[in-house]
Design an enzyme around this catalytic site. Structure first.
Site, mmCIF file in Angstrom:
data_model
loop_
_atom_site.group_PDB
_atom_site.id
_atom_site.type_symbol
_atom_site.label_atom_id
_atom_site.label_comp_id
_atom_site.label_asym_id
_atom_site.label_seq_id
_atom_site.Cartn_x
_atom_site.Cartn_y
_atom_site.Cartn_z
ATOM 1 N N HIS A 181 -1.540 35.401 -6.777
ATOM 2 C CA HIS A 181 -2.458 36.110 -6.121
ATOM 3 C C HIS A 181 -3.808 35.549 -5.338
ATOM 4 C CE1 HIS A 181 -0.711 39.730 -7.793
ATOM 5 N NE2 HIS A 181 -0.352 39.232 -8.728
ATOM 6 N N GLY B 19 -6.187 5.213 -22.022
ATOM 7 C CA GLY B 19 -6.980 6.217 -22.167
ATOM 8 C C GLY B 19 -6.362 7.557 -21.935
ATOM 9 N N ARG B 20 -5.617 7.628 -20.956
ATOM 10 C CA ARG B 20 -4.926 8.905 -20.612
ATOM 11 C C ARG B 20 -3.733 9.140 -21.278
ATOM 12 N NH1 ARG B 20 -5.566 5.313 -16.572
ATOM 13 N NH2 ARG B 20 -3.452 4.065 -15.730
ATOM 14 N N LYS C 177 -12.650 4.994 -25.901
ATOM 15 C CA LYS C 177 -12.150 3.805 -26.112
ATOM 16 C C LYS C 177 -12.994 2.728 -26.039
ATOM 17 C CE LYS C 177 -8.198 1.276 -24.343
ATOM 18 N NZ LYS C 177 -7.266 1.303 -23.486
ATOM 19 N N GLU D 21 -4.362 9.019 -12.015
ATOM 20 C CA GLU D 21 -4.837 7.968 -12.461
ATOM 21 C C GLU D 21 -3.975 6.785 -12.629
ATOM 22 O OE1 GLU D 21 -9.086 7.471 -14.727
ATOM 23 O OE2 GLU D 21 -7.710 7.157 -16.316
ATOM 24 N N LYS E 277 -18.805 3.833 -10.632
ATOM 25 C CA LYS E 277 -19.584 3.733 -11.607
ATOM 26 C C LYS E 277 -20.631 2.654 -11.463
ATOM 27 C CE LYS E 277 -15.857 3.925 -15.140
ATOM 28 N NZ LYS E 277 -15.011 3.524 -16.149
ATOM 29 N N GLU F 260 -21.346 8.579 -19.294
ATOM 30 C CA GLU F 260 -21.431 10.003 -19.588
ATOM 31 C C GLU F 260 -21.253 10.290 -21.135
ATOM 32 O OE1 GLU F 260 -19.328 8.593 -17.587
ATOM 33 O OE2 GLU F 260 -19.184 9.728 -15.693
HETATM 34 O O1 F6P Z 1 -13.346 6.157 -15.745
HETATM 35 C C1 F6P Z 1 -12.116 6.226 -16.132
HETATM 36 C C2 F6P Z 1 -11.818 5.968 -17.680
HETATM 37 O O2 F6P Z 1 -11.826 4.569 -17.916
HETATM 38 C C3 F6P Z 1 -10.521 6.653 -17.896
HETATM 39 O O3 F6P Z 1 -9.465 5.984 -17.950
HETATM 40 C C4 F6P Z 1 -10.861 6.660 -19.450
HETATM 41 O O4 F6P Z 1 -9.780 7.843 -20.092
HETATM 42 C C5 F6P Z 1 -12.124 7.517 -19.271
HETATM 43 O O5 F6P Z 1 -12.724 6.749 -18.243
HETATM 44 C C6 F6P Z 1 -13.003 7.495 -20.786
HETATM 45 O O6 F6P Z 1 -13.081 6.049 -21.034
HETATM 46 P P1 F6P Z 1 -13.662 5.896 -22.496
HETATM 47 O O7 F6P Z 1 -12.640 6.526 -23.504
HETATM 48 O O8 F6P Z 1 -13.737 4.456 -22.834
HETATM 49 O O9 F6P Z 1 -15.056 6.410 -22.659
#
Ligand code: F6P
Length: 544
Positions: A384, A267-268, A206, A353, A507, A212
């Protein structure tokens, strides 16, 4: 409006809870032979059985009154209308617009956003068709056969979960990988057997600033360029999904190969936006659209169904009952479908979240419990492993048992196992609710000393969610069901379910600590003594 715990409806629920005491489901069912059918809702392809909950008609009435008093319906309407209900980020919350029909009108800042949504869906469909047909090729002219989505959180969990869930509907000649972890092992495993000439990377973010994702995407680009020996190859092997065209261009992806979404999609809540591009390639545009229709069916149900038969509302209220009036810390989601192996992981982000908050909308510490810990894995495997604790442990763990009437058609003869799978689901609901009393255990001739060990108290609440068949449409219905459940709970708890400030500190600190691990002359003065010891040990073992 008074604070939640100062509302008379809250006090009435607390009083009712103490009056109800330890009423047993065995008695509630004995008193009312119709309970099973009365405490159920059917909507679309989803049937919800909530008879096995520690509730009476009075409990449900009081919970409904709480929802009304808290303004849940007004907030719901504000969300669907496009009001900026994510007030800490000053944003509308319009994932429902992502699945609205073409002729719908939903306005944000005076602009109807529905045409934009469908324009992007159409572009995604054209691209997906080109990949699926082989018309879009890699740099050397080879057909794309491996699609790697690089993203994390909401830019990974949705497509990864839905791809697993809907594998039987995917083009099996294509292979899909989902890379999220900044641990290089994730990307390594995804590409080690892949042919660079026929691999497409979809960089999904987003913000397009998530460390990452950018780190993995940069490594993937290096892998590709080294393999194909040409920087121009990137244009044929990288596309982006983002709200941030500037950062996409900075990364080196041509923005004509970018699929857009908007800041009013959290995002979620985003996998039915362009974030689902990998999924659309897997399913084909028709399958993806059928999933969107499923979402929309549940949206309409939530928006229009009367409260007493409103499935997301009922699920949300039951969650409030256990979290706030039974002190249940966790909520288990137990899908009886191997294809739903990532379903609960997806719901963890959606729920935790969203509702893992401890200040109310005015910034005051809440004086009531908010979001539960959501966990679980598919049955029957969990039976199990950890079900022992759900049956006989000391914690009360409300659970959703989720299953399908029909097996996935592709299973063929293996679909015959479906009856046994579902028998297990139904049996667990029964065992958890009714248990096995000591007298019954003793009557079976069990030695007296062993009776307590073999006794099941029961009274462990479950919702059974029974859907017709695991199809794209049904998956959409189920995800929207949970989205709106989470919404209901956030509205009652008076929190902003749409921000996620709690992920920021980690972060920032990671960025600060990284130089302490890598630099030749690290400055550890700002670190606490525990972290200093850890860093020093790490550096020593890395030979630094
Ligand atoms: O760190 C949390 C978050 O902001 C989530 O809410 C989001 O889905 C994810 O990181 C990834 O963010 P982006 O789509 O901006 O890379």
């Amino acid at each position: 409006m008074p604070r939640l715990n100062h509302l008379p409806e809250w006090a009435a629920l607390a009083k009712h809870r103490s009056e109800l005491g330890e009423v047993h489901l065995r008695d509630l069912f004995a008193e009312d032979p119709e309970r099973g059918s009365r405490y159920s809702v059917a909507t679309g392809d989803v049937y919800l059985d909530y008879g096995k909950h520690l509730v009476t008609d009075e409990t449900l009435r009081l919970l409904q009154e709480l929802a009304a008093a808290r303004g849940v319906f007004e907030l719901r309407d504000a969300m669907f209308r496009g009001d900026k209900i994510n007030f800490t980020e000053h944003r509308a919350v319009l994932h429902t617009a992502l699945r609205a029909p073409r002729d719908a009108e939903i306005f944000v800042d005076g602009e109807n956003v529905v045409p934009k949504v469908h324009a992007v869906l159409d572009r995604m469909a054209a691209f997906a068709d080109r990949i699926r047909s082989g018309e879009w090729t890699g740099y050397t002219g080879k057909r794309i056969t491996t699609v790697v989505n690089i993203g994390i959180g909401g830019s990974d969990l949705g497509p990864a979960m839905a791809y697993e869930a809907l594998r039987a509907f995917t083009d099996r000649s294509l292979s899909f990988k989902f890379v999220s972890n900044v641990d290089g092992a994730d990307l390594h495993e995804a590409v080690r057997d892949a042919d660079p000439e026929s691999t497409l990377f979809i960089v999904s973010s987003k913000t397009f600033t998530t460390i990452e994702t950018i780190t993995n995407a940069t490594a993937a680009r290096t892998w590709l360029i080294e393999a194909l020996g040409a920087e121009e190859a990137v244009a044929k092997h990288f596309v982006a999904v983002s709200t941030n065209a500037g950062e996409v261009a900075k990364f080196g992806i041509d923005t004509t190969n970018m699929f857009e979404f908007w800041d009013w999609v959290g995002g979620r809540y985003s996998y039915d936006s362009a974030i689902g591009l990998s999924l659309m390639i897997a399913l084909g545009p028709d399958g993806f659209r059928s999933m969107l229709d499923g979402f929309h069916r549940m949206d309409e149900h939530f928006r229009t169904a009367p409260p007493e038969v409103n499935a997301p509302l009922i699920l949300g209220l039951l969650g409030i009952w256990y979290r706030d009036f039974h002190d249940a810390q966790t909520h288990a989601v137990l899908p009886y479908s191997h294809y739903l192996s990532r379903f609960t992981a997806y719901l963890q982000q959606l729920d935790m979240e969203s509702n893992g908050k401890s200040v109310d909308r005015e910034g005051r510490p809440v004086e009531w419990a908010t979001g539960p810990i959501v966990w679980g894995t598919p049955g029957t495997n969990g039976q199990h492993a950890y079900y022992q604790l759900i049956h006989q442990g000391t914690a009360l763990i409300p659970a959703d048992l989720l299953g399908f009437c029909k097996p996935v058609a592709e299973l063929g003869a293996l679909g015959d196992q479906h009856d046994l799978l579902m028998a297990n689901l139904f049996a667990q609901g029964q065992a958890l609710a009714f248990g096995k009393p000591a007298e019954q255990v003793a009557a079976e001739g069990v030695a007296e000393a062993e009776v307590p060990h073999r006794t099941f108290h029961g009274n462990r609440p479950t919702t059974t969610i029974l859907a017709d068949e695991l199809t794209p449409s049904v998956l959409g219905q189920l995800i929207a069901l949970y989205e709106h459940k989470v919404f209901v709970q956030g509205a009652i708890w008076d929190i902003d379910s749409f921000d996620q400030w709690g992920v920021e500190l980690g972060k920032v600190l990671a960025k600060r600590i990284e130089p302490a691990l890598t630099s030749d002359s690290p400055d550890l003065s700002a670190l606490d003594s525990s972290t200093v010891s850890l860093v020093e040990r790490y550096r020593a073992l890395r030979g630094r």
